[in-house]
Design an enzyme around this catalytic site. Structure first.
Site, mmCIF file in Angstrom:
data_model
loop_
_atom_site.group_PDB
_atom_site.id
_atom_site.type_symbol
_atom_site.label_atom_id
_atom_site.label_comp_id
_atom_site.label_asym_id
_atom_site.label_seq_id
_atom_site.Cartn_x
_atom_site.Cartn_y
_atom_site.Cartn_z
ATOM 1 N N TYR A 26 0.816 -1.219 0.000
ATOM 2 C CA TYR A 26 0.000 0.000 0.000
ATOM 3 C C TYR A 26 0.851 1.272 0.000
ATOM 4 O O TYR A 26 0.340 2.358 -0.276
ATOM 5 C CB TYR A 26 -0.928 0.047 1.220
ATOM 6 C CG TYR A 26 -1.931 -1.061 1.313
ATOM 7 C CD1 TYR A 26 -2.255 -1.859 0.217
ATOM 8 C CD2 TYR A 26 -2.576 -1.317 2.518
ATOM 9 C CE1 TYR A 26 -3.178 -2.887 0.325
ATOM 10 C CE2 TYR A 26 -3.508 -2.344 2.630
ATOM 11 C CZ TYR A 26 -3.792 -3.129 1.532
ATOM 12 O OH TYR A 26 -4.708 -4.141 1.661
ATOM 13 N N HIS B 297 0.532 -11.559 1.358
ATOM 14 C CA HIS B 297 -0.487 -10.750 0.682
ATOM 15 C C HIS B 297 -1.218 -11.517 -0.426
ATOM 16 O O HIS B 297 -2.444 -11.453 -0.533
ATOM 17 C CB HIS B 297 0.153 -9.475 0.113
ATOM 18 C CG HIS B 297 -0.808 -8.344 -0.036
ATOM 19 N ND1 HIS B 297 -0.453 -7.022 0.037
ATOM 20 C CD2 HIS B 297 -2.154 -8.323 -0.249
ATOM 21 C CE1 HIS B 297 -1.517 -6.253 -0.129
ATOM 22 N NE2 HIS B 297 -2.561 -7.023 -0.313
#
Length: 279
Positions: free
Chosen positions: A53, A111
């Site tokens: 992110y 992830h």
């Protein structure tokens, strides 16, 4: 203004885990830090971020600005696709800790499986080591299908504590949820408001929301936490942040659940982690 009272579920070892957390993807810079600080001051304790992110420094700043004891905040981060592998995973988590300004995080997830790299198992083995070393208190995965989770369990005997998957009334994922429940894995929903699927505009959802005098977002979140599924909605608006965690007055009945079940687009509409990879 009173502090939010957020219900909890439990991880496999009995650790309480908030059913409503705070998502931060796309929140960056001082605005992102301010949003995190607001959420923590309001009563959120689970905050979700990821190396991918590009906002871990902002999340760490928001935690410091909030005045909340870091030991009382459950920060989740994730190992990016490019950081998979034995040594790279260790460096990936150490980098996340530096950016967050923390000695440890509450939860670290892989992830995406990224099967083309063939490194998910090595990454999982390293997370097991890092948990034993105390750099992360809990470990899990994100976007793994049941058979991809089983590969990790079969090879190591260690079950992920959490699997964060794309899930909302538009993508109910019942097979995955049942698999997680059977194995003592907490299901955590990203995209719980179904924005990608256009869920908010669906007539059935609006009908249930009107019946309960609630927003469509609140109905979607209530539907998930009723199943023991953790949600991580994101909003930089303080009023929305509070509304997303104020669900006590909403009691869905069988008629509501039947209407919401009609919205499920099926497993094929979810991103398929056998093919979709992220770095």
């Amino acid at each position: 203004m009173s502090e939010l009272s957020i219900p909890t579920t439990a991880l496999a070892d009995g650790t309480p885990f908030p059913l409503i957390g705070f998502g931060t993807s796309s929140m960056r810079g001082t605005d992102g830090a301010d949003a995190v600080a607001q959420a923590l001051r309001a009563g959120y304790r689970l905050v979700d971020t990821a190396a991918q992110y590009g906002n871990e420094a902002a999340v760490g700043q928001g935690l410091r600005d909030s005045g909340v004891d870091p030991d009382d905040a459950l920060i989740t981060t994730k190992i990016a696709g490019g950081d998979q592998g034995r040594e790279a995973t260790r460096e990936g988590l150490l980098g996340s800790l530096r950016r967050l300004g923390l000695p440890r995080v509450a939860l670290t997830l892989i992830h995406w499986p990224n099967p083309s790299r063939g490194l998910a198992l090595d990454t999982w083995r390293t997370l097991i080591d890092l948990r034993e070393e105390g750099l992360t208190q809990h470990i899990g995965v994100s976007n793994f299908r049941p058979e991809q989770v089983e590969e990790l369990i079969d090879a190591t005997g260690v079950v992920p504590e959490v699997n964060q998957i794309q899930l909302s009334p538009a993508l109910a994922r019942p097979e995955a949820v049942a698999f997680h429940r059977e194995h003592g894995i907490v299901t955590e929903a990203w995209g719980p408001l179904g924005g990608r699927e256009g869920l908010g505009g669906q007539f059935a959802l609006r009908k249930v929301a009107e019946k309960h005098g609630a927003s469509t977002s609140q109905i979607s979140l209530r539907w998930a936490i009723d199943q023991g599924i953790v949600v991580i909605p994101k909003s930089q608006d303080p009023t929305r942040q509070r509304a997303n965690a104020t669900l006590d007055g909403i009691a869905l009945d069988d008629q509501d659940r039947a209407l919401l079940a009609s919205l499920d687009l099926g497993e094929d509409a979810a991103w398929d982690s056998r093919e979709h990879e992220e770095w």
